[in-house]
Design an enzyme around this catalytic site. Structure first.
Site, PDB file in Angstrom:
ATOM      1  N   ASP A 119      45.312-134.160  65.343  1.00 34.38           N
ATOM      2  CA  ASP A 119      44.615-133.309  66.297  1.00 34.38           C
ATOM      3  C   ASP A 119      44.411-131.886  65.759  1.00 34.38           C
ATOM      4  OD1 ASP A 119      43.860-132.835  69.210  1.00 34.38           O
ATOM      5  OD2 ASP A 119      45.427-131.328  68.934  1.00 34.38           O
ATOM      6  N   GLU A 166      40.599-134.877  63.465  1.00 36.05           N
ATOM      7  CA  GLU A 166      39.777-134.254  64.490  1.00 36.05           C
ATOM      8  C   GLU A 166      39.428-132.833  64.071  1.00 36.05           C
ATOM      9  OE1 GLU A 166      39.244-132.178  68.665  1.00 36.05           O
ATOM     10  OE2 GLU A 166      41.052-131.988  67.475  1.00 36.05           O
TER      11      GLU A 166
END
Ligand code: GLC
Ligand code: GLC
Length: 627
Positions: free
Chosen positions: A268, A310
């Site tokens: 993330d 991401e």
């Protein structure tokens, strides 16, 4: 003499270590070589890798071998992903087990369980504020339940993706709590300052991710006298990746999760991991060194697991996450194709595909090495209008004006718009306005239903299916966001939930509407979207040309409102055409043949296309995959 199994395992470890040696040691040397503990750190890391490899279950070892033998497993056309919050989709992890038939029936082979590790209590940014990486969110179940789910999915040949938040932990994480109590070892896990001087200097070039509710990038804690780096929310403390101990801890966590049966780890907010004074502190070169080294650790100790990165950034900045450039083929296996998503919405609003064609043709390579895209039409986050001023200028448009137009269009305020959405984090300083909304609401279904507009409903359904046909054919793993398969509309209910009310992203994170699934009639929009999507995924699965390893060539042409690409399979090209308008469209036969299709067989409908006056005729929002 035959080798005993344990020596064979040791051999394999040694071979994998040497396979990835150049991805690991030179990166670590560059990042941490001058650190006083460097030698000891390397020893501890090697021990951690060895231990993780030994702890792998027989099932997972077999998968390691299988995927080493079939390294393109995630690029194949049978891959199709589905993304959901456990509670919103199925209540608990045990509940997920009851939904596997539903997923399989839709054609899903990969599920992303949205943040499921133990979050801080209260507002946890949808679970991205983690206080314990080795525990499951108790509302969803236990680690044993989690392992039961990964095993059940593995038995069906389905993969599991989970989030690993690398940039920050919750301030309630054990490390953070020790840091707050004054433990210097743990203070060095974070970025903490004794005065506001350095934070102020950094702040000059930083951007704000959540300007509305979490302005600035630092938080002052008078009780322990520190300024702490908090890029996202106040409760999310950025980790200090310049400290090798942080690298080691995260590797141990990552491999611990791999050994619970995770196939894809979604790293993330990776762009933010490395800080450098005088920069935006995003996508610094060290970020790529870290990611290459982390990937090497997985390939050594848990080779069945791959990395999804991401990084929601502009094309030139995004490609290195897929290993383009210095780390070609050695970094992420998957990264979100944010530009494809943004350009899909931009072309739908303008009915003009020239910007889309320009951006996708000029900034993206036709093939990637050992990697592919996660393709999607929307996700759990907002849509930021990542159209650069330079790209807009090639179409004689102002970037700012076009971005504003897209926000107004999808918020639903632009005259004549079909969309209904909500603003997210308007930043008056930069003029930046992002958008939230479900696929169906943004594509026009909500407004058409409210207006009782049958034609509008039909177009909305066709927009949705055209989008799915696009992400299924583009090259990559198409990701379907929970509820989009039955055209769920925006959910305004988040406004009544205190920890969600400030965050409009919850408008597109509805609860799954199982009644809508059961009760959809044959011709309801939900049924048409569901059947249409199921058909697209089934056709994708049997269409070899859609393998993500084959080149994707964007076709430049002069048919207004058409987006065209060719998938260059060794057995012949497949030419995919998408009509972004609500008018009928004639695509000259010469264009299609010139791009490599000669049979005029449409793999999507499984029919041969009849030409009319030398043209392939597409209905409003029509799409074909021609070979
Ligand atoms: C990621 C997530 C987003 C979250 C942020 C901070 O970008 O997708 O939902 O707010 O990271 O962790
Ligand atoms: C921005 C960030 C991304 C984050 C998102 C939150 O796009 O780049 O990391 O998740 O904002 O909505």
């Amino acid at each position: 003499m035959a080798k005993s199994p344990s020596t064979l395992e040791d051999d394999l470890f040694t071979l994998r270590l040497s396979r990835s040696a150049r991805d690991l040691w030179p990166m670590l040397e560059g990042l941490y070589g001058t650190h006083p503990d460097y030698a000891a750190f390397k020893d501890r890391l090697l021990a951690a890798l060895r231990k993780a490899a030994r702890d792998r279950s027989p099932d997972l070892r077999r998968l390691d071998l299988q995927r080493d033998l079939e390294p393109d497993w995630f690029q194949r056309p049978d891959m199709a992903g589905y993304v959901f919050y456990i509670d919103r989709f199925a209540g608990t992890l045990k509940g997920v087990l009851d939904k596997l038939d539903y997923l399989e029936n839709l054609g899903i082979t990969y599920v992303h369980l949205m943040p499921c590790l133990k979050p801080r209590p209260g507002d946890s940014d949808g679970g991205y504020s983690v206080m314990d990486y080795r525990a499951i969110n108790p509302d969803y179940g236990t680690m044993a339940d989690f392992e039961a789910v990964t095993a059940a999915l593995r038995a069906r040949g389905m993969s599991v993706c989970i989030d690993l938040v690398l940039n920050h932990t919750a301030k309630e994480h054990a490390w953070a709590k020790k840091a707050a109590k004054g433990d210097e070892t743990y203070q060095d896990y974070y970025l903490m300052y004794d005065s506001a001087d350095l934070p102020e200097q950094y702040e000059r070039t930083l951007v704000e991710v959540f300007p509305d509710n979490a302005p600035g990038n630092f938080t002052h804690y008078p009780d322990f006298g520190k300024w702490v780096w908090t890029t996202f929310n106040e409760h999310q403390w950025d980790l200090n990746w310049a400290n090798p101990q942080v690298f080691l801890e995260i590797v141990e966590i990552m491999l611990y999760l791999a050994n619970r049966g995770v196939d894809v780890v979604r790293l993330d907010a990776v762009a933010f991991m490395w800080k450098r004074m005088g920069t935006r502190c995003q996508s610094e070169p060290e970020v790529h060194m870290l990611l290459r080294a982390l990937r090497a650790c997985s390939r050594i100790a848990a080779p069945a697991m791959i990395h999804l990165e991401e990084a929601i950034v502009a094309p030139a900045e995004m490609l290195p996450y897929l290993g383009r450039g210095r780390h070609d083929g050695r970094e992420g296996n998957l990264a979100y194709h944010n530009s494809l998503m943004v350009q899909f919405w931009s072309s739908l609003a303008t009915r003009d595909t020239r910007l889309m064609t320009h951006v996708l043709a000029s900034h993206f390579p036709e093939v990637l090495t050992n990697a592919t895209y996660a393709t999607y039409l929307r996700c759990h986050d907002d849509i930021g209008w990542a159209v650069t001023d330079e790209d807009a200028a090639t179409m004689a448009m102002s970037g700012q004006a076009h971005r504003n137009f897209l926000s107004d269009f999808y918020e639903g305020t632009f005259p004549g718009t079909f969309a209904r959405g909500a603003l997210f984090q308007e930043n008056p300083e930069t003029g930046d306005k992002r958008i939230s909304g479900t696929l169906a609401s943004l594509a026009g279904l909500e407004k058409a239903v409210a207006d009782g507009d049958a034609q509008g409903i039909d177009w909305a359904v066709q927009r949705i299916l055209m989008g799915h046909a696009l992400i299924a054919a583009f090259g990559g793993i198409p990701l379907i966001y929970m509820g989009d398969e039955v055209a769920l509309l925006n959910d305004d209910g988040y406004r009544d939930v205190p920890e969600h009310a400030h965050d409009s992203r919850w408008i597109h994170r509805p609860r799954m509407d199982w009644a809508a699934v059961r009760e959809r009639g044959d011709h309801s929009p939900a049924a048409r979207v569901y059947q249409g999507l199921r058909h697209i995924l089934a056709r994708r699965k049997v269409t070899d040309a859609l393998h993500a390893g084959y080149a994707t060539r964007i076709i430049r042409h002069d048919v207004p409102g058409l987006f065209a690409l060719a998938r260059l399979a060794p057995t012949g090209a497949m030419v995919c055409l998408f009509n972004f308008t609500e008018s009928w469209m004639n695509v000259p036969e010469g264009l299609v043949r010139g791009a490599g299709a000669s049979l005029m067989y449409d793999a999507l409908s499984d029919n041969t296309v009849q030409l009319h006056a030398g043209a392939v005729v597409l209905p409003p929002y029509g799409r074909v995959w021609l070979s």
